[in-house]
Scaffold this motif. Structure first.
Motif: not given
Lengths: 149, 276
Positions: B170-178, B180-185, B191-194, B206-211
């Protein structure tokens, strides 16, 4: 394979229009393909793209998403939001290599029982022609095999 | 170098006058061509600042750090045009008050760094408008074209190969300024979506959801791709999404602070050719 391929299709429908349309198809004694598993949701706006992904991940060969016609939404604009979302999601799936033909979208009102039955038949036929989603199923099998170790 | 001195002087003024409580900029990194984020609170530290063409990270993500802006004091930050667009998006999504952000804008062509005039996000609207005009709708990268021309099965195989390397760090998520969700999906398990383990199937999800979550919000700063330890070409997916929102909805993210998020708004006459 001796038996013909029977696709599994998951339909996410909104309770106010398409589900009522499906009900009408039932009470009108219309026959349609038994390949579809219907999941009722409050509104198409409630249908997260995660649902579609999850259906594919659990082995669905196709997904149908259906709700009220534009302007008919019980919540006034849930389907407008959903429409934008699908537009983007569709191109994303396409770019990733998940054929967009496997995910279908439609508007069916509570009065369109006949359209519902016809749509289910045509979608089932389309997915049957596409065959099972082998690439995805291989991944699922690979994952499950790892889990048993 | 002149630009660097100019900005150091400006940072000193901002800090010593008490206009801002902190400046977020760059300092030298572990190798000569890398830069690290620098957070300074006193004017004396301003000489540690570095500004050159190697300063490519979009720093705007640090602004949404919990509690940083809650005292209503101002923060100055070094930003490229993409960074300024991120500020506009964050403001449009009510994540920060853009009046609290003093922008030290810069851009570079080759190794030459040039200053951008303006102090607040609103001052750059002309520049951002011209970026929208000048950026091609269709990306020109060779790899992108190749992926576009593949059959769906080939594309699936291509991404399967790429995503099989993903380790779900999840480095892509941590590095992204967008992001910012307190609790990522991906962190929610009921439920466990991913799927949490890094098998290819879960990596696809994960990569589809992120995009998808970045569709219509990504400014293509490239933070995610640079952060990826296994070099997945995430930029291709982001670019495809950017192309889609501009073609379908004429939406260029981050033009101003009042721009409605594209997937949280609609028009009654949006295209629906794909709907049966």
């Amino acid at each position: 394979m001796s038996e013909p391929f029977e696709p599994k299709i998951v339909a996410f429908v909104c309770t106010y229009c398409t589900y009522a349309g499906a009900d009408l198809a039932g009470t009108s004694r219309l026959k349609y393909a038994p390949n579809v598993r219907t999941i009722r949701l409050p509104c198409t706006g409630r249908i997260s793209p995660m649902f579609i992904l999850k259906a594919l991940q659990k082995g669905a060969d196709g997904v149908l998403v259906s709700g009220c016609h534009p302007g008919d939404c019980h919540f006034t604009h849930g389907n407008y939001h959903a429409r934008r979302r699908w537009m983007v999601f569709r191109s994303l799936l396409d770019f990733i290599g998940i054929p967009p033909e496997r995910v279908k979208y439609s508007w069916i009102s509570a009065a369109e029982g006949v359209k519902f039955a016809e749509l289910i038949n045509s979608v089932t036929e389309d997915i049957r022609k596409l065959g099972p989603f082998d690439q995805y199923k291989e991944l699922i099998e690979e994952t499950e095999a790892e889990a048993t170790h | 170098m002149i630009t660097q001195e100019q900005y150091r002087t400006r940072v000193k003024e901002l800090l010593s006058s008490g206009t801002v409580k902190m400046v977020i900029g760059y300092k030298p990194g572990s190798t000569p061509d890398r830069r690290r984020p620098l957070f300074i609170r006193t004017a004396e530290e301003a000489n540690r600042l570095v500004l050159d063409s190697a300063c490519i990270t979009n720093l705007s993500g640090y602004l949404v750090t919990e509690g940083l802006l809650s005292d209503e004091k101002k923060v100055a930050i070094f930003l490229r045009p993409e960074g300024i667009r991120s500020i506009n998006i964050l403001a449009a999504e009510s994540q920060l008050n853009a009046d609290q952000i003093i922008i030290l804008g810069f851009d570079s062509t080759g190794s030459v760094v040039k200053t951008l005039d303006g102090t607040h996000a609103g001052d750059f609207s002309e520049l951002l408008g011209s970026i929208k005009q000048n950026s091609p709708v269709k990306p020109s990268e060779v790899l992108f074209e190749q992926v576009e021309q593949m059959t769906p099965a080939e594309r699936f195989a291509f991404w399967q190969e790429e995503f099989s390397r993903c380790i779900k760090c999840y480095a892509c998520r941590q590095a992204c300024p967008m992001c910012y969700c307190r609790r990522c999906i991906v962190d929610s398990n009921q439920p466990q979506w991913v799927n949490t383990s890094s098998h290819t199937l879960g990596n696809f999800e994960w990569n589809i959801v992120r995009a998808f979550h970045l569709a219509g919000r990504c400014v293509e700063c490239g933070n995610c791709g640079r952060a990826c330890p296994v070099n997945i070409p995430l930029r291709l997916i982001n670019r495809r999404m950017a192309q889609e929102v501009i073609e379908a909805f004429d939406h260029f993210p981050g033009l101003n602070q009042t721009q409605e998020p594209v997937l949280a708004s609609f028009k009654k006459d949006d295209s629906e050719t794909f709907i049966l």
